[in-house]
Scaffold this motif. Sequence first.
Motif, PDB file in Angstrom:
ATOM      1  N   ASP A 277     -10.053   4.449  -6.737  1.00 29.64           N
ATOM      2  CA  ASP A 277      -9.046   4.774  -7.742  1.00 29.64           C
ATOM      3  C   ASP A 277      -7.657   4.722  -7.128  1.00 29.64           C
ATOM      4  N   MET A 278      -6.660   4.922  -7.984  1.00 33.72           N
ATOM      5  CA  MET A 278      -5.265   4.726  -7.581  1.00 33.72           C
ATOM      6  C   MET A 278      -4.890   5.549  -6.357  1.00 33.72           C
ATOM      7  N   TRP A 279      -5.503   6.705  -6.191  1.00 38.91           N
ATOM      8  CA  TRP A 279      -5.040   7.623  -5.146  1.00 38.91           C
ATOM      9  C   TRP A 279      -5.941   7.640  -3.913  1.00 38.91           C
ATOM     10  N   ASP A 280      -6.970   6.795  -3.892  1.00 38.47           N
ATOM     11  CA  ASP A 280      -7.700   6.600  -2.641  1.00 38.47           C
ATOM     12  C   ASP A 280      -6.742   5.971  -1.626  1.00 38.47           C
TER      13      ASP A 280
END
Lengths: 397, 397
Positions: A277-280
Amino acid sequence: MRPGDNYYTAARDYPATGAWNSSQHPGNRQFYTLPADRKVQLDVGATLSEVTIAYETWGTLNSDASNAVLLCHAWTGDSHAAGRATDGQPSPGWWESLIGPGLAIDTNVWFVVCTNVLGGCQGSTGPASPHPDDALPYGSRFPVVTIRDMVRAQARLADHLNIRVWQSVIGGSMGGMQVLEWGIMFPDRVRSLVPIATCAQATAQQIAWGAIGRRAIRLDPQWNNGDYYDAAPGEGPWEGLAIARMVAQVTFRSDNIFSEKFGRELADGNADKSGIDMWDRFEVERYLDHHGDKLIRRFDANSYLIIGKAMDLHDVGRGRGGVEAAMSRIQVPVVSVGIWSDILYPSYQQRQIRDIVESTGGTCDYIEIDSPHGHDAFLIEFDQVSAALRGLLSRLH
Amino acid sequence: MRPGDNYYTAARDYPATGAWNSSQHPGNRQFYTLPADRKVQLDVGATLSEVTIAYETWGTLNSDASNAVLLCHAWTGDSHAAGRATDGQPSPGWWESLIGPGLAIDTNVWFVVCTNVLGGCQGSTGPASPHPDDALPYGSRFPVVTIRDMVRAQARLADHLNIRVWQSVIGGSMGGMQVLEWGIMFPDRVRSLVPIATCAQATAQQIAWGAIGRRAIRLDPQWNNGDYYDAAPGEGPWEGLAIARMVAQVTFRSDNIFSEKFGRELADGNADKSGIDMWDRFEVERYLDHHGDKLIRRFDANSYLIIGKAMDLHDVGRGRGGVEAAMSRIQVPVVSVGIWSDILYPSYQQRQIRDIVESTGGTCDYIEIDSPHGHDAFLIEFDQVSAALRGLLSRLH
């Protein structure tokens, strides 16, 4: 509050050791507070009263005060140039392996002084300090200071220490800006200069990097226009400061070192990227987060802004008829040190310093540090920095 | 909503012309919406239904569909590669002077297609698009997409247009990433490739730049975790997006160009810096603010995040046994174009592409654009880009 305390350090959870509750400041840090009638007149027109300068010293000043050397720190540095990590002083000195008996800056020979800059948060008067009028933190009331103002404050300390002449003024990055200003503002108070990985005037690109961090801090709701010292424990403009630090941290290093250290690894080991996801985060992001986290535990966001602005305003030629005219006041030996992989202060800027000094009748050696580490190499490549300093200092001695 | 509309464009104050209230989209933009039973399977595992691809074309497809060329746009680009500024299309095409009758990409010869990427905000399905389930914007529900997903969507459009083979796939920066993926994913559907100012895999430094912008957008309270499309007019995560854009804008240009264009001038003419405060700007800051302001009027912050993440995840070797193994699938002529002053995608990365293609039995010319403008030179140095393209395209014709 004792001299050197401020609302930033007071709010930090310096731990169980109680360093901040004892009568001792960490390390051998000392303080000089200017008398109330000796205000510091700043470039921007404002004045500061009851200014405190934090400093540390190593070695012994000789009887005629002819062995004093001044070190000038970089953006988030402080007066702790040498010495162990101690309570409230979480890191060893930033040039720990350069300063000491028999080392490049030999404390058997030299009396070494390092101050925390005006506007800082490690003992010298800065935005987190109590305002003399009401003992509340300056916060948004703290004026813009310049590199010249920092040097003026250092000169007051030199007066106090009865040091009329520095045998050498040495510093990297923002420290190097102070070095040049010492040579220009007080040409008869210096005997040699060592500006490292710095410039005679900040370039548009350097200002641009600074501006990004500045706006990130401003965007943080917890910055609150600079008045956040009454925030609850654990609250403050940490995210904005961490983002600002990311910009610096990338420009302090180099493409190849980043590739070598971090490659494209994901921090959480999700090698095939399925479900990402975007925040990995990638490893490099974890590294930057780590440095941001470290900084917010030891540095005040307002000081970061004030010192960053001082660097953006750095221009030795301002009000002096230009860079060449200003630099022509430098008539002592200069060693200009560059780093080939530096993307923030590219080595052409240190060669420019050499060229300008020589073109106006001075003498300047240029030494290039051979390192892939980028700007930070002056805090990493101790052997090469030592060699550069030993050459000059042994000639002086 | 009509195909290609989204909650981002609907919320913009596209002005009095009422382009968004008419039945016409700007320019000659067209849309292809995949049938409901043809979902797009994404690399991260999620699927997207009823995907719309916005595209523009120039020239005429010949009877055997053997003259098609695909252009791939960069981060904040869109399908408007050529054509005038029109209502709702505030800028001329990003390669306006390269595409047309008799120009480098000669529309008397070639049928030229450019799509807006999956995840974008200029007509293709992206975070601002209505979710098929509830017609509310995807917002935080929009999944991470990869460059390969973008190429998959383009391939669906090619099927729809009955184009089995592209004579050339051409693009700069993120466009170049798509070019390489076309050659690897669909080696029998391309006849030549022109990757410009791009890389085979994003480096740690490139990821770091992206991460700074990502965190700045996240810090903006108006970003609201990606669900901001119901914000009041004039509200949105503009400040976060503007800061992210600043990072890009500095890395898109070069130190020397910044020095030349902006020097150290203050935006407000306060030449002696007296009375300056923290938020007085230098000219370079005004320039960056201007570009930020321009971008927030035309680009959705969530698309900026999604596309930026796709670039960070770009690695042609992922899941294919490494970069060399992947690139060995490319057996058509490649022209790799670098820019010597590019600090974001340094020219060594385009020479690496050449070296890898050649080492695995392919053929690749390397052409270096001689320009001080940095990464953006591929959008500036039209004569040199034209020359690079004419050579290849005339051989193909």
